[in-house]
Design a protein around this motif. Structure first.
Motif, PDB file in Angstrom:
ATOM      1  N   GLU A 226       0.830  -1.213   0.000  1.00  0.00           N
ATOM      2  CA  GLU A 226       0.000   0.000   0.000  1.00  0.00           C
ATOM      3  C   GLU A 226       0.865   1.263   0.000  1.00  0.00           C
ATOM      4  O   GLU A 226       0.579   2.222  -0.727  1.00  0.00           O
ATOM      5  CB  GLU A 226      -0.923  -0.006   1.228  1.00  0.00           C
ATOM      6  N   ILE A 227       1.918   1.254   0.803  1.00  0.00           N
ATOM      7  CA  ILE A 227       2.796   2.426   0.868  1.00  0.00           C
ATOM      8  C   ILE A 227       3.510   2.636  -0.469  1.00  0.00           C
ATOM      9  O   ILE A 227       3.579   3.758  -0.990  1.00  0.00           O
ATOM     10  CB  ILE A 227       3.816   2.270   2.015  1.00  0.00           C
ATOM     11  N   ILE A 228       4.025   1.550  -1.041  1.00  0.00           N
ATOM     12  CA  ILE A 228       4.727   1.664  -2.320  1.00  0.00           C
ATOM     13  C   ILE A 228       3.775   2.139  -3.404  1.00  0.00           C
ATOM     14  O   ILE A 228       4.126   3.000  -4.234  1.00  0.00           O
ATOM     15  CB  ILE A 228       5.365   0.315  -2.711  1.00  0.00           C
ATOM     16  N   ASP A 229       2.569   1.607  -3.413  1.00  0.00           N
ATOM     17  CA  ASP A 229       1.589   2.021  -4.423  1.00  0.00           C
ATOM     18  C   ASP A 229       1.252   3.499  -4.279  1.00  0.00           C
ATOM     19  O   ASP A 229       1.063   4.202  -5.280  1.00  0.00           O
ATOM     20  CB  ASP A 229       0.322   1.175  -4.286  1.00  0.00           C
ATOM     21  N   GLU A 230       1.215   3.985  -3.048  1.00  0.00           N
ATOM     22  CA  GLU A 230       0.892   5.394  -2.823  1.00  0.00           C
ATOM     23  C   GLU A 230       1.985   6.317  -3.354  1.00  0.00           C
ATOM     24  O   GLU A 230       1.698   7.448  -3.763  1.00  0.00           O
ATOM     25  CB  GLU A 230       0.665   5.640  -1.325  1.00  0.00           C
ATOM     26  N   THR A 231       3.248   5.841  -3.363  1.00  0.00           N
ATOM     27  CA  THR A 231       4.330   6.672  -3.911  1.00  0.00           C
ATOM     28  C   THR A 231       4.135   6.915  -5.409  1.00  0.00           C
ATOM     29  O   THR A 231       4.667   7.890  -5.942  1.00  0.00           O
ATOM     30  CB  THR A 231       5.713   6.038  -3.690  1.00  0.00           C
TER      31      THR A 231
END
Length: 316
Positions: A226-231
């Motif tokens: 989720e964090i990587i996708d948000e970047t």
């Protein structure tokens, strides 16, 4: 996980020559345990070369230092086939990359073509010369140093190369108290010359395999994704983190858990390594740079948007 007791000895040994920089040492050792590569961006004289040399001496492995300059050629790195007049055959002469710990010193002072000669070695643990493939020794780790990008005569590392470094960190200046300790210590002796091994390459390779068995809950993997996708969606970022970044963060989190003598990951392991694993993979938008935002600041804001997973009792 019988080899974990080695970690304490390894860290203490490195601290004999890198004084007052425990966090940088911790992250360097976690990178080693992850089978990753390390990029250090800092001003000259803060111990970048000493750190690389101390790691190689502590694990009783070979060490090569490559000083990158504008005229360094790819063959200087990988090696070259030389014609032997006596045998009438071409013979491979290994380049400087054929060792366990490689210090790529001032890697951003050489041309992009020479920088690219490191890519296969870092990703595939092998080199190719004249159509033949040569495996690199194990363990294998590249520790690259980089001058700040505003220094004259430097080339920015391309995104593909930055993505192959597991972590990027800065050692920074020591405190005045630590500088006093360092000065007193170095006046009496040269600690890097007298540094002795506390383990060996075979043990390190075994520890790297044990890291891969550290359990990481699916909720933690989802949190990372989720964090990587948000970047990739954040308006402050032009280029977000790649799928390789997900795998890198998972492996670094496993290594952080192993470093802390656990066979399972907790959220704190992810939070410890997420900045050094991800920040160098992000390219900020021009507007963000004008607003004096940094990759660290933007990533902190992204992390704050997501609830840290609470794992079920007894679940790892």
């Amino acid at each position: 996980m019988q080899n974990q007791e080695v970690i304490g000895d390894l860290v203490k040994n490195i601290e004999k020559v890198i004084i007052g920089k425990r966090e940088a040492i911790d992250l360097a050792v976690i990178t080693l345990l992850s089978e990753g590569h390390l990029l250090i961006e800092d001003v000259p004289g803060v111990g970048k070369t000493t750190l690389a040399n101390a790691i190689s001496k502590s694990i009783d492995c070979g060490f090569n230092r490559i000083q990158f300059t504008p005229d360094t050629m790819p063959s200087d790195i990988t090696g070259v086939s030389v014609y032997n007049m006596q045998t009438g055959q071409f013979e491979f002469t290994p380049g400087a990359i054929m060792n366990h710990i490689i210090l790529a010193d001032e890697v951003n002072r050489t041309s992009p073509k020479t920088q690219a000669s490191l890519l296969e070695a870092m990703e595939e643990r092998q080199i190719s010369v004249d159509g033949k493939t040569y495996p690199l020794p194990t363990p294998f780790m590249v520790i690259a140093t980089q001058n700040p990008i505003d220094y004259l005569g430097t080339y920015n590392l391309p995104e593909a190369q930055l993505d192959r470094f597991l972590m990027k960190l800065s050692i920074g200046y020591p405190s005045m108290a630590d500088e006093k300790r360092m000065a007193d210590y170095y006046i009496r002796q040269s600690p890097i010359k007298s540094l002795e091994a506390v383990t060996d390459g075979k043990t390190i390779s075994a520890m790297q395999e044990e890291v891969k068995t550290v359990k990481i809950h699916q909720d933690l993997i989802s949190y990372i994704i989720e964090i990587i996708d948000e970047t990739r969606k954040d308006t402050n970022i032009t280029l977000g983190a790649s799928p390789r970044a997900i795998l890198a963060l998972i492996r670094a989190s496993q290594a952080a858990a192993y470093y802390n003598r656990r066979d399972y990951c907790i959220p704190d392991d992810i939070l410890k390594v997420i900045q050094p694993v991800i920040r160098h993979r992000l390219i900020l938008s021009p507007e963000s740079r004008l607003n004096k935002l940094t990759a660290e600041m933007v990533l902190d804001k992204i992390i704050a948007r997501f609830r840290v997973p609470i794992l079920p009792v007894g679940c790892s």
